[in-house]
Design a protein around this motif. Structure first.
Motif, short mmCIF file in Angstrom:
data_model
loop_
_atom_site.label_atom_id
_atom_site.label_comp_id
_atom_site.label_asym_id
_atom_site.label_seq_id
_atom_site.Cartn_x
_atom_site.Cartn_y
_atom_site.Cartn_z
N TYR A 229 0.47 -1.36 -0.06
CA TYR A 229 0.09 -0.10 0.28
C TYR A 229 0.69 0.92 0.12
N ARG A 232 0.73 4.14 -3.61
CA ARG A 232 -0.62 4.84 -3.23
C ARG A 232 -0.92 5.58 -2.06
N PHE A 236 -1.39 9.42 -3.15
CA PHE A 236 -2.55 10.35 -2.76
C PHE A 236 -2.31 11.27 -1.68
#
Length: 270
Positions: A229, A232, A236
């Motif tokens: 993760y 991202r 983000f």
């Protein structure tokens, strides 16, 4: 790459840390493994521990020395007809504020972490292109995605490596060459290289990290963050948050900006 059976794999910095673990995994999968490392003190132990698993060759190579790189690369190409898999794994970290670095610290970090992967890849890319086959894996860092105190030079070197790695991947795709490139960006790994790091985000297990990297190469993955993760989440948050809020979240809430406060480590390849 799909399979490592009867393939020639070269790992820089392969005499310890995750390099050593990847050596073991690749030997078990049927590859011939060539280790390049500046520190040859572990060579006898490695040969004793893993030699029975398959063909293991050990070369003392300083990846900051162009003569050493190119002389040994020619020897490898002559003896093994090149390599099928190149893992640029050698790395160092100083772990100090910029003003505490010496000029030698800065130069050595950039030479090992950023310049060496370029020079080692350059030494083998022609033979890969001639055969139209090969896989290059560059071990960067999540530090190549995120700025961090006491890591300014290390972070700079890993940002460089990510950009290099991705650009070579695109070059090979543009030239329609069957040469794959995998860029790996792990979080802190529980090895001597990051001794003393304290983190709210779990520090990675070396065995699990090495296995994830090998599986990513098998699956021809282009970019891999560990944990998955990380890419991202960082990208983000950077995209939607003002810098002051991002710094608050990363520094105060997640504590990332304080992870190096108790760092001791060791300024050697791992």
């Amino acid at each position: 790459m799909q399979t490592f059976q009867n393939k020639i794999a070269l790992i820089t910095g392969g005499a310890s840390g995750i390099g050593e673990i990847m050596t073991k995994l690749l030997l078990k999968k049927g590859a011939t493994v060539l280790i390049w490392d500046v520190d040859d003190r572990n060579f006898n132990r490695l040969q004793s521990s893993y030699g029975a698993l398959g063909t293991l060759a050990l070369f003392k190579v300083d990846v900051t020395d162009m003569q050493s790189i190119h002389t040994t690369a020619k020897k490898v190409i002559n003896e093994y007809n090149g390599v099928d898999l190149l893992i640029n794994n050698a790395g160092i970290i100083v772990g100090k504020y910029l003003f505490e670095h010496t000029i030698a610290d800065i130069d050595k970090t950039m030479q090992v972490n950023a310049n060496a992967p370029m020079h080692v890849t350059h030494a083998f890319i022609d033979s890969m292109m001639e055969r139209n086959s090969g896989h290059i894996c560059n071990i960067a860092s999540s530090g190549g995605l995120l700025a961090n105190p006491k890591m300014s030079v290390y972070v700079a070197s890993k940002w460089s490596l990510i950009g290099f790695s991705e650009s070579v991947r695109l070059e090979m795709e543009q030239l329609n060459k069957n040469i794959k490139v995998t860029t790996v960006m792990p979080y802190y790994i529980h090895t001597g290289m990051f001794k003393g790091v304290r983190s709210k985000i779990p520090i990675l297990d070396p065995e699990a990290t090495a296995l994830t990297i090998i599986k990513a190469i098998e699956k021809n993955k282009k970019m891999v963050t560990i944990p998955g993760y990380m890419y991202r989440l960082i990208r983000f948050a950077q995209a939607i948050l003002p810098i002051t809020i991002f710094d608050w979240l990363t520094g105060k809430v997640l504590g990332v900006y304080h992870t190096m406060e108790h760092f001791t480590g060791r300024p050697t390849r791992d």
